[in-house]
Design a protein around this motif. Structure first.
Motif, short mmCIF file in Angstrom:
data_model
loop_
_atom_site.label_atom_id
_atom_site.label_comp_id
_atom_site.label_asym_id
_atom_site.label_seq_id
_atom_site.Cartn_x
_atom_site.Cartn_y
_atom_site.Cartn_z
N MET A 49 43.39 27.97 44.77
CA MET A 49 42.63 28.20 43.55
C MET A 49 42.78 27.04 42.56
O MET A 49 42.05 26.97 41.58
N THR A 88 40.87 35.69 41.54
CA THR A 88 41.86 34.84 40.90
C THR A 88 41.39 34.49 39.50
O THR A 88 40.19 34.52 39.20
N ILE A 106 46.88 32.17 47.35
CA ILE A 106 47.20 32.24 45.92
C ILE A 106 48.61 31.76 45.59
O ILE A 106 48.96 31.63 44.42
#
Length: 132
Positions: free
Chosen positions: A61, A69, A53
């Motif tokens: 992502m 997310t 992330i």
């Protein structure tokens, strides 16, 4: 041992077990939150999720849908059921290290070959992805 002492012992055990299992639960099935990243830096799967992330590291992502997310990419496949897609962690590691081996025209960067992530970081990302 009195009733109150026994009750305190059971409560202490339950709290201790919960603290030991919490990092594993956080790393199962969804990306960790930034707060979880700060709270559990020793769990490899959580650290891998934190790399995933982190926009300065994995930024996965941006191209993939990842549970937990809010930024869902659509360039690559959704990151779920990876145990069904890869026979073992080593195959998944190789895909992250240099995806051009399997697909020379892939848009996915070769995280290891191009020194975007270290081998240790890629292993942690694999540990995290294996939970999805």
């Amino acid at each position: 041992m009195g009733t109150k002492t026994a009750l305190r012992a059971v409560q202490g055990f339950a709290i201790g077990a919960g603290l030991l299992l919490a990092p594993l639960a956080m790393a199962t099935g969804h990306a960790p939150t930034p707060k979880e990243c700060a709270a559990h830096p020793t769990n490899p799967a959580v650290r891998g999720g934190c790399i995933v992330i982190n926009r300065a590291l994995g930024n996965c992502m941006a191209c993939h849908v990842i549970a937990g997310t809010t930024m869902d990419g659509n360039l690559g496949p959704a990151l779920r059921n990876l145990r069904q897609r890869y026979p073992n962690k080593q195959a998944l590691f190789q895909q992250l290290y240099d995806p051009t081996i399997n697909d020379p025209h892939t848009a996915m960067p070769p995280f290891g070959r191009d020194h975007i992530l270290t081998k240790a970081q890629i292993r942690e990302v694999v540990d995290f992805l294996w939970t999805l």
